[in-house]
Design a protein around this motif. Sequence first.
Motif, PDB file in Angstrom:
ATOM      1  N   PRO A   9       0.992  -8.994  -3.801  1.00 17.98           N
ATOM      2  CA  PRO A   9       0.643  -7.500  -4.095  1.00 17.98           C
ATOM      3  C   PRO A   9      -0.234  -7.483  -5.682  1.00 17.98           C
ATOM      4  CG  PRO A   9       3.026  -7.850  -3.471  1.00 17.98           C
ATOM      5  CD  PRO A   9       2.449  -9.107  -3.604  1.00 17.98           C
TER       6      PRO A   9
ATOM      7  N   VAL B 171      -3.823  -7.053  -5.021  1.00 20.67           N
ATOM      8  CA  VAL B 171      -4.298  -6.074  -4.088  1.00 20.67           C
ATOM      9  C   VAL B 171      -4.949  -5.012  -4.761  1.00 20.67           C
ATOM     10  CG1 VAL B 171      -3.583  -4.103  -2.598  1.00 20.67           C
ATOM     11  CG2 VAL B 171      -2.318  -6.355  -2.032  1.00 20.67           C
TER      12      VAL B 171
ATOM     13  N   CYS C  35       1.933  -6.376   2.916  1.00 22.15           N
ATOM     14  CA  CYS C  35       1.346  -7.551   2.143  1.00 22.15           C
ATOM     15  C   CYS C  35       2.167  -8.829   2.587  1.00 22.15           C
ATOM     16  CB  CYS C  35       1.759  -7.227   0.682  1.00 22.15           C
ATOM     17  SG  CYS C  35       0.623  -6.032  -0.072  1.00 22.15           S
TER      18      CYS C  35
END
Length: 430
Positions: free
Chosen positions: A367, A370, A360
Motif C-alpha cells: 500500500p 500506491v 493490493c
Amino acid sequence: MPTEAAEPAAETAGTTGSAGPVGAPAGAPGSVPPAAPARPPRILAVIPARGGSKGVPAKNLEAVGGVPLVARAVRACRGARHITDVAVSTDDERIATAAREAGADVVLRPAEIAGDTATSEAAVLHALDAYPGTDVVLLVQCTSPFLTSEEIDGVAAAVAGGGADTALTVAPTHGFVWREEQRADGSGADSLGVNHDKAFRPRRQDRPQDYLETGAAYAMNAGGFRAARHRFFGETALVRTDPARVLEIDDPHDLARARALAPLLDVRTLPGRDDVDAVVLDFDGTQTDDRVLIDADGREIVAVHRGDGLGIAALRDSTDLKLLILSTEQNPVVAARARKLRVPVLHGIDRKDLALKQWCEEQGVAPERVLYVGNDVNDLPCFGLVGWPVAVAQAHDAVRGAARAVTTTPGGEGAIREIAAWLLGPTLNK
C-alpha cells in the motif's frame, strides 16, 4: 542496533609542538605520526509515540499532508545533518510499522512507561540504553507536524558544539499573558499580569522579547540527562523558530487546523516513477468535473478529458504499473469509460478502503507504493492506506489537507494527465 563508537584517540605531544622536525614527512626519522581525528559526536533523536492517545485516538498515525504524524517526525529527523540515529519509542505495533517504513529504528516501550502518566523523559531514557556511546540525545515530538530538519539541527548543534547543556525550540511572542488566582478568602479570583504590570502598557518595541516553548524539539547532553533525568539542566540554549509554523496537536480541532495549514506550510514533493508501483483512480470529480447531466429517461451523462485518456494510456502501455479505477457509484458510465481505457474497474463499492486493501493483497502491491487520486471525503479512508494520496485541485478542503500532493489542474480538466507527467516526465510527450 548500532554498536558503541570508538572513543577519540588521545592527542599526541607532536600535534601542538614536538621534538620532531616541523613539517617532516610522515614516516621520516624524528617525525611524529599525526593524531587520529576525534570521532564526530553521536546524536540520537528519540520520538516518543504511544498508541493510547486519548484526545485524538491513534493520533500518531493520523495523516497531515498525506503523511502520518510519526512518519513526518521521522523524516524531519532523518533530514537533519547532525542526527546519526533516529529511534521511535512505542508500545503500538502499527506505529512501529509506520516508523520502520519511514526509516527509523524502533524501541519497543514496556507497559510500565507506556501509560497515561508516563513521562517523555522516561521514554527517552529507556531508548538511550539501546544506543551506548551517545553524546547528545534529542526528544522530538510527533505532535508538532511542521517541525523542520533545520530546527532539529539547531538544537542538536547548540549542545554538540555550542556549549549548551540543553536546548529547545522556541518562538518569539509579544503577547500579554494573564493568570487568574483564587483569593485566599474564597471571595473570587484576581486577574494578574504574568509577563507585565497591568498598570503599565509599554509599546511592543520597548518590552523585552519573550519566547514561547514550542514543545517540538529538545536536545540534552546525554550524560547530564542521565544524571538529571529531566530535559532541562545546566545552561539552556533557545533555538528560535518561525511562529507561523508552531502548532501542537492535542485535540481534533488542532488536527483539523494542521491539515488545513499543510498545503500552505509543507514543501510539496511530487512522486516519480521510482516511488510507486500502482495508480488507483477515483472516477467522479477526478476524471470528471463532478457534474452529472441527466436526460429525460434518467440516463446520466458526464464529460471526461481527452488528455486524461492520453495520460492513462501512457501509464498503461509504457510502464508495468498496476492500474485500477475505484468508484462508489454503480454506474454504466464508469464501466464504459474503464472499458475504453482498458483499465480494470471496481465500482458500486461502499467501503473503498477495504476493496483497495484487498486489491493490493491480490496484486502483491505494498500500500505504501500506491498512488491514489481522490477529491472528496469518501476518499479519506483510502488516503490513510496509501503512501501517495493525491488530491485534484478542486478537492474538498479536508482532502487537500490530507493529501501528500495536489494537482494544479482540476478534476475533469486534465488532472490525471498531469499526474501521468509526474511519473513519466518527458517520455509522456514522445
